[in-house]
Every structure is written in structure tokens, then in C-alpha cells.
Design a protein around this motif. Sequence first.
Motif, PDB file in Angstrom:
ATOM      1  N   THR A  81       0.836  -1.198   0.000  1.00 25.51           N
ATOM      2  CA  THR A  81       0.000   0.000   0.000  1.00 25.51           C
ATOM      3  C   THR A  81       0.875   1.254   0.000  1.00 25.51           C
ATOM      4  O   THR A  81       2.071   1.175   0.269  1.00 25.51           O
ATOM      5  N   THR A  82       0.237   2.380  -0.286  1.00 22.62           N
ATOM      6  CA  THR A  82       0.990   3.642  -0.256  1.00 22.62           C
ATOM      7  C   THR A  82       0.348   4.698   0.641  1.00 22.62           C
ATOM      8  O   THR A  82       1.011   5.616   1.097  1.00 22.62           O
ATOM      9  N   LYS A  83      -0.962   4.591   0.889  1.00 18.46           N
ATOM     10  CA  LYS A  83      -1.656   5.625   1.666  1.00 18.46           C
ATOM     11  C   LYS A  83      -1.312   5.525   3.166  1.00 18.46           C
ATOM     12  O   LYS A  83      -0.782   4.508   3.618  1.00 18.46           O
ATOM     13  N   PRO A  84      -1.678   6.557   3.939  1.00 24.63           N
ATOM     14  CA  PRO A  84      -1.445   6.492   5.398  1.00 24.63           C
ATOM     15  C   PRO A  84      -2.309   5.389   6.019  1.00 24.63           C
ATOM     16  O   PRO A  84      -3.526   5.405   5.908  1.00 24.63           O
ATOM     17  N   ILE A  85      -1.659   4.443   6.637  1.00 23.35           N
ATOM     18  CA  ILE A  85      -2.336   3.274   7.201  1.00 23.35           C
ATOM     19  C   ILE A  85      -2.597   3.538   8.681  1.00 23.35           C
ATOM     20  O   ILE A  85      -1.787   4.174   9.352  1.00 23.35           O
ATOM     21  N   ILE A  86      -3.703   3.026   9.174  1.00 23.14           N
ATOM     22  CA  ILE A  86      -4.006   3.229  10.596  1.00 23.14           C
ATOM     23  C   ILE A  86      -4.006   1.897  11.359  1.00 23.14           C
ATOM     24  O   ILE A  86      -4.058   0.817  10.758  1.00 23.14           O
TER      25      ILE A  86
END
Length: 344
Positions: A199-204
Motif C-alpha cells: 500500500t501507499t496511503k497512510p495506514i491506521i
Amino acid sequence: MSEQIEERIARLHRHGVIDMHFDLPMDLYDKRDRQNVLATDFLEDLEAGDIAVAAAAIYIHDRYLPEMGLRVALDQIARLYIEVGESDRFAICRSHREILQVREQNKIALLLTMEGVEPLGGDLDLLRVFYELGLRSLCLTHVRRNAAGDGGLFAPSGSPRDGLTSFGRDVIRESEKLGIIIDLAHISPAGFDDIIEMTTKPIIISHTNARKYYDIERNVTDDQIKAIGARGGVIGINAVLVSPHKEEATLDRYIDHIAHVRDLIGIDSVAIGFDFFEFIYRQWSEAEQIAFQNKFTHAHFVPELQKHSHSRSLTRRLIERGFSDAEIERILFGNWMRIFEQWL
Ligand SMILES: [Zn+2]
């Protein structure tokens, strides 16, 4: 002096508090023979804690799996919509903009999330259906194995090492594309690495704790915390797995988890995912409680942090522990709002 602190808490709560994990749909489903459960059983406590946004997590109990998983998930969503329709104090939100609008009206925003993709079976198309129903955040697994992968064990080691299945990878790819926030709560260590890599987005991580204070694979290591920080993600601190020792399951130890994450990756990456569960546990029979304690060893509720109205005590203690106003506002509200703005 005490009045000053109350005023300061009120000021710090003016935007409200965001809780990124709450088992609300399951409880509404269990009480489906009643009406106005949200208003009767939850509203007062949520308002007393100044809750702005609560993530309402679909979770399917073992007894419904596999055949009833999809149906119970849809019924949980139905109960949520029906209950929200019966009250003028709540709204189900699908975007950052909707959350802002709902807060202007001083309503409590509910964000539909999913804890374990059992309701999908192995059918990726159903993810689109849940998205259309409002699903905006998901974690692939709870503790048990499913079609997407394995959960981390409530033990220091021994979780399966094979990572995500190809279905699990498809769900992650599709979630990132649709705009469903990817949540690494519960996933096994190998699954965690797979998701970070693809993935590339901010992960939570919506609700977890530091293994520094509670060393089980369901929680996160310092390296995992750093991986989330490197991605610009956010970690919500869980109020249930604060310490394996009952006497150390305290509000101060909860704040120690917050401070630990802040010290490793900065104040922009730590927030709240209370996972308040005592209200459900209390409703169970003694046999069910024993089964729970056997399955999830040493889950201790924090006496001063068991329900949403207690968030005021949390803020008071954060002040006493020397957190600045700017830090407290990010923990309570700002960091999750940034994630919503980036994803939704
Ligand atoms: Zn959980």
C-alpha cells in the motif's frame, strides 16, 4: 484551580473526541427486539464524553459463522440505520465533508467500519456493496483465520507466518482504490508486513497497544509502530489490553502507551481507539465471560476508563501528565480528522 482545569478540559473538548473503535452494531443487533437503543442506552454517555465521531464496527460472533456472517452484518447495518433514523442526535457519515457538516449541527457522527471480513466470505464484489452502505474503514481479521488471512494471537509468539491470502490482497487493493481506510488492528505480524509493503496511503491501527507494556502478537512492536509513523499513519490506543496485570491496568498505564507511541513516531500519529467493551461483557452469562477470558487471556478493563464519559478523566490526566493543549487536541481529535481528510 479545579475549576480552571474543568474549563481547560471543556476548551480542549470543543471539537469533541474521536473514538476509532466501538462495538456498537453488534450490541444494537443483540438488542434488536427493542427500539431507540441508541438514544436510551448510549446517547447520554457519548454526550457526557463529548464524543464527536465514533467508529461503529461490524463484528460477527463465532456462533454465526460461516453461514450467517453476511446476513448478520447486513442486519447490524440495518439496525444502525434504523436507530440513527429514530434519533436526531446521530448521523452516519461517509466523507470528511459530511463529518464536518454533522459536527456543525452538533450531532454525533458515526463511521461504519468492519472488524474482520468474514461477511464477504471470499466475494470481493461484496466489498463494493458494503462501501455503498457506508463502510469506510476495515481490518481484515479479528483473531481467527478467515479468507483474507490470520489475526495476531493473544500470545507473545506463534501466530501463523503465511501472511495474506490472495483474497486478502485483493481486499486491500480494492479498499485503497475505493477509499476504505485500511486498518491493521488484529492482523498477524506477517499480514502486517504484507499490507505495509503493498500500500501507499497512510495506514491506521484503530485500536491496539504497545507490546512494550503488553507483549502479545495482537499488539504492536516498536518496529511496527515506526512503520505506521513512516507512512504518516495514526495508531489508536486501546483501553482493554493496557497491561497483562490487573493492578497495572490503569489510566496512567493507558497514557504510557500514548506517550510511548508519541516518543517513537511523534504526536501526529497517536490517537484514541477505546474499544469499550465492558458494557457488552457485563451482559454476558458467567459461562460466556469465562469463555472470553480463556480465549483472550488477561483482558482487564481499566476502572477509570470504561465508558465514553470517562474521556474527560483521560483529558484531565493528560493535562496533569504535562501534555500540551496542542498535543491533547491532536490525540483526541485532530489526528483522526487528518486521516479522514486524506482518505474520505
Ligand atoms: Zn478488536
